[in-house]
Design a protein around this motif. Structure first.
Motif, short mmCIF file in Angstrom:
data_model
loop_
_atom_site.label_atom_id
_atom_site.label_comp_id
_atom_site.label_asym_id
_atom_site.label_seq_id
_atom_site.Cartn_x
_atom_site.Cartn_y
_atom_site.Cartn_z
N ASP A 168 -6.62 2.46 5.31
CA ASP A 168 -6.30 1.16 4.58
C ASP A 168 -7.54 0.86 3.48
O ASP A 168 -8.58 0.40 3.77
N ASP A 206 -8.79 1.55 10.68
CA ASP A 206 -8.38 0.91 9.37
C ASP A 206 -8.97 2.11 8.45
O ASP A 206 -9.28 1.92 7.07
N GLN A 218 0.90 -1.24 -0.07
CA GLN A 218 0.00 -0.16 -0.20
C GLN A 218 0.98 1.23 0.06
O GLN A 218 1.62 1.49 0.87
N ASN A 255 -1.95 1.55 7.94
CA ASN A 255 -1.08 2.52 7.05
C ASN A 255 -1.61 3.87 7.73
O ASN A 255 -2.47 4.13 8.24
N GLN A 313 -8.61 -6.87 1.31
CA GLN A 313 -8.28 -6.67 2.57
C GLN A 313 -9.26 -6.22 3.70
O GLN A 313 -10.05 -5.24 3.05
N ASN A 327 4.27 -6.80 9.62
CA ASN A 327 3.49 -7.27 8.47
C ASN A 327 4.36 -7.22 7.21
O ASN A 327 3.81 -7.55 5.91
N THR A 343 -6.77 -8.83 10.73
CA THR A 343 -7.05 -8.51 9.56
C THR A 343 -7.03 -9.77 8.63
O THR A 343 -6.43 -10.90 9.15
N ARG A 402 -0.36 -5.17 4.12
CA ARG A 402 -1.45 -5.76 5.03
C ARG A 402 -2.10 -4.88 6.44
O ARG A 402 -2.28 -5.31 7.22
N GLY A 403 -1.97 -3.54 6.24
CA GLY A 403 -3.04 -3.07 7.00
C GLY A 403 -2.04 -1.83 7.73
O GLY A 403 -0.89 -1.98 7.92
N ASN A 457 -9.98 -1.32 1.13
CA ASN A 457 -10.36 -2.56 0.95
C ASN A 457 -9.93 -3.31 -0.30
O ASN A 457 -9.49 -4.73 -0.37
N MET A 459 -10.36 -5.36 7.56
CA MET A 459 -9.48 -4.97 8.80
C MET A 459 -10.47 -4.79 9.91
O MET A 459 -11.46 -3.85 9.51
#
Length: 653
Positions: free
Chosen positions: A566, A563, A107, A124, A544, A180, A520, A121-122, A568, A546
């Motif tokens: 982040d 989340d 991301q 951010n 994704q 992550n 997640t 994977r989340g 999806n 979360m």
């Protein structure tokens, strides 16, 4: 307690012109005319060009990030992707964050001329803290907040050999903060950068840039290179209309030398020196970054399955934010690694290291933000071991690993992992993993003080934890089509939260506490397709989901917003086309889901790079980014990223 701006604290809790191109075009046109009259079209550079390999060969290139030993990518028991030098050069990108956009599963969101939010994977944010990033074995993570100051990380893009990315925990080898994922940037050996290269360009987001590098021999011992570069960025935009007044510039120089001392021993020395300035419209003063580093690496090879490596690096970092704080930091790190085989079915990697950092963080506005104490020294001692076992030779492999660390924040930490790969045949591999990783506390967690005690760190704050479960499958479906799929489920505990609710006056300071938990889950799909020898397509999709919440009894009402930064869903497409023997075009398209909670709409972006090798020495390129709209937001904060058109002239000598 003094009156404080709770909106500012709440935000902290959530996020913890073409004129230059025209001139260049006139210059480039004159140069190209003089060459075109006397030269024939030549092949695009194919040195270390993985794009020229077959799909089967590409899937069997060696990677080192998963196990700290070389192994075929096809058999690696992890969600790993390798971005090679060819793809970076063909893309025309000028910075490491923009190169990371080329990697499936990451991301990457840009805020302004200098700030990025990058993770896997989340979780951010501008202070994302769950991704370990290394360059030639030197960690780029800052102990200030366990993330990366992306505006201070640079090198000559042509000197990057590859970027290996592991999505998912890598802590059993790489240590705390590889929660992550791991980004491992590897630059080319000096022997691969012989001769000289000069680059100059500008336009769009760049006022101008220039780079120079030269490599030669060190007698009969080995090779060296030296480089220098300067990059001047134009300001980005603000929502609606207007200039963000955040122009910046970076200057950097460095060297590398690789020596063969004898038939068994090699020695590498390298280092960088950099300085940058960023306009800050709020203070009418420039923020600044500077630093230098040096790395020494000695390696002795005993045979194909056994070697010993010792690495030492020193990293000095300075940063002045003008309105909040200035930081001076020294980092020393040494690691010893030994690789050996036991019989024909077991391969061990074991080692250990010592890491120390000392800092001085001066508050420039103590009533708003400070760190208490202002000076601190921290030490970490670690040991790791990994055993790769061929349970069924050439069929079923089991990898067991663990890392023990002792740090000054939480004491002992143990991070194990178990991975398997099942090789159905040379074209199909299934793999799975279970891992535990931690994100140890940092200066922000323990020693932060905002608004004279309105929000404070807490020395009892402990490590954030994750237990990750992964399954993956790689298949070469035909000579022109391959796929790589991974699914993951992560359970988090002891996440950072706050002891009170923002927005209302508090009878006592709000503290940073371990009151969060969550999970997640997601799917990552990458497809390679080669419909014609001159056309190569890479497509990727990430889904994704979360869910993070406060634990029972917690007073934190903000943690559920973890989340909000982040997406999806995100989709990326890259097409490399060798139009002619001397012309290539790379087209990159992406669609990113909206961040509804922070008012960022879903967006599509299109980047195109065209390269024309006029002769064996001269190359012209044109890079267009964000071509679908004049400007768009990629992250919260009110600033937007502009459409850009950049030209570049490259001379190899």
């Amino acid at each position: 307690m003094e009156k404080c701006d709770w909106k500012v604290i709440s935000k902290f809790g959530k996020n913890a012109g073409l004129s230059g191109l025209s001139a260049l075009a006139v210059f480039v046109s004159a140069v190209s005319s003089s060459y075109a009259a006397n030269t024939e079209p030549v092949m695009l550079a194919r040195v270390d060009d993985l794009a020229s390999l077959s799909l089967e060969s590409l899937m069997n290139i060696d990677v080192v990030s998963v196990s700290k030993r070389s192994e075929p990518l096809q058999q690696s028991p992890a969600a790993v992707f390798v971005l090679d030098s060819s793809a970076i050069i063909r893309s025309g990108v000028k910075s490491i964050p923009e190169a990371l956009r080329l990697i499936p599963g990451l991301q990457v969101a840009r805020l302004d001329s200098h700030t990025y939010a990058i993770t896997a994977r989340g979780f951010n944010s501008t202070v994302a803290d769950k991704l370990e990033v290394l360059m030639d074995g030197r960690s780029l993570y800052t102990p200030l907040y366990s993330g990366v100051f992306w505006d201070a990380q640079d090198t000559l893009m042509e000197d990057i050999d590859r970027i290996e990315v592991i999505r998912g925990p890598g802590a059993s080898l790489w240590g705390a903060n590889a929660v992550n994922g791991v980004v491992n940037i590897v630059t080319k050996a000096a022997a691969k950068t012989q001769g000289g290269v000069e680059q100059i360009g500008g336009g769009g987001e760049y006022k101008g840039f220039a780079a120079w590098r030269y490599g030669g021999e060190v007698g009969e011992l080995g090779h060296y290179r030296v480089y220098a570069k300067t990059t001047h960025y134009n300001a980005q935009e603000i929502a609606g209309a207007g200039d963000a007044s955040d122009a910046r510039n970076n200057d950097q120089l460095g060297f590398r030398t690789d020596l063969r001392l004898n038939d068994s021993d090699t020695l590498s020395l390298q280092g960088d020196l950099y300085k940058g300035r960023i306009a800050n419209p709020l203070s009418n003063m420039d923020e600044s970054t500077s630093g230098h580093n040096v790395i020494a690496r000695w390696k002795r090879r005993y045979d194909d399955n056994s070697d010993t490596e010792i690495q030492f690096y020193y990293d000095q970092i300075s940063r002045d934010e003008t309105r909040t704080f200035s930081e001076d930091r020294n980092i020393y790190d040494v690691e010893v690694k030994h690789r050996f085989a036991v019989g024909e079915r077991q391969h061990f990697v074991l080692g250990g290291g010592y890491h120390t950092t000392d800092d001085n963080i001066e508050s420039l506005n103590p009533a708003v933000l400070k760190f208490v104490p202002a000076e601190r020294k921290d030490e970490t001692l670690d040991f790791f071991i990994q055993d790769q076992i061929a349970l069924i030779e050439n069929k079923l492999h089991l990898t067991l690993g663990a890392k023990y660390e002792n740090n000054d924040y939480t004491g002992d930490e143990f991070q194990p992992s178990a991975r398997f790969s099942y090789i159905l045949n040379e074209r199909n591999t299934a793999w799975g993993a279970v891992s535990r990783a931690v994100r140890i506390p940092n200066r922000l967690d323990h020693t932060l003080d905002i608004y004279n005690g309105a929000l404070v760190g807490d020395e009892s704050f402990s490590s954030e934890e994750v237990v990750a479960y992964e399954l993956g499958y790689r298949a070469i479906l035909s000579s022109i089509l391959s796929t790589d799929i991974a699914i993951f489920y992560n359970e988090y505990d002891e996440l950072r939260a706050f002891s009170g609710t923002f927005g209302v006056p508090q009878p006592e300071p709000i503290r940073i506490v371990n009151d969060g938990a969550g999970r997640t889950q997601g799917l990552e799909l990458t497809v390679r397709w080669e419909p014609l020898p001159e056309i190569k397509v890479l497509a990727s999709y990430v889904y994704q989901d979360m869910d993070v919440a406060a634990k029972f009894g917690s007073k934190d009402t903000n943690i559920a917003k973890n989340d909000e930064n982040d997406p999806n869903n995100q989709f990326n497409l890259r097409v490399d086309w060798d139009v002619a023997e001397s012309v290539s075009v790379q087209t990159r398209a992406r669609w990113v889901d909206g961040l509804d909670d922070v008012g960022v709409k879903a967006y599509s972006a299109l980047d195109i790079t065209a390269i024309w090798r006029v002769s064996k020495s001269v190359e012209l390129s044109l890079l267009g980014t964000n071509l679908l709209d004049p400007q768009h937001a990629e992250f919260s904060g009110g600033k937007e990223i502009s459409r850009s058109l950049t030209g570049q002239f490259t001379w190899h000598f």
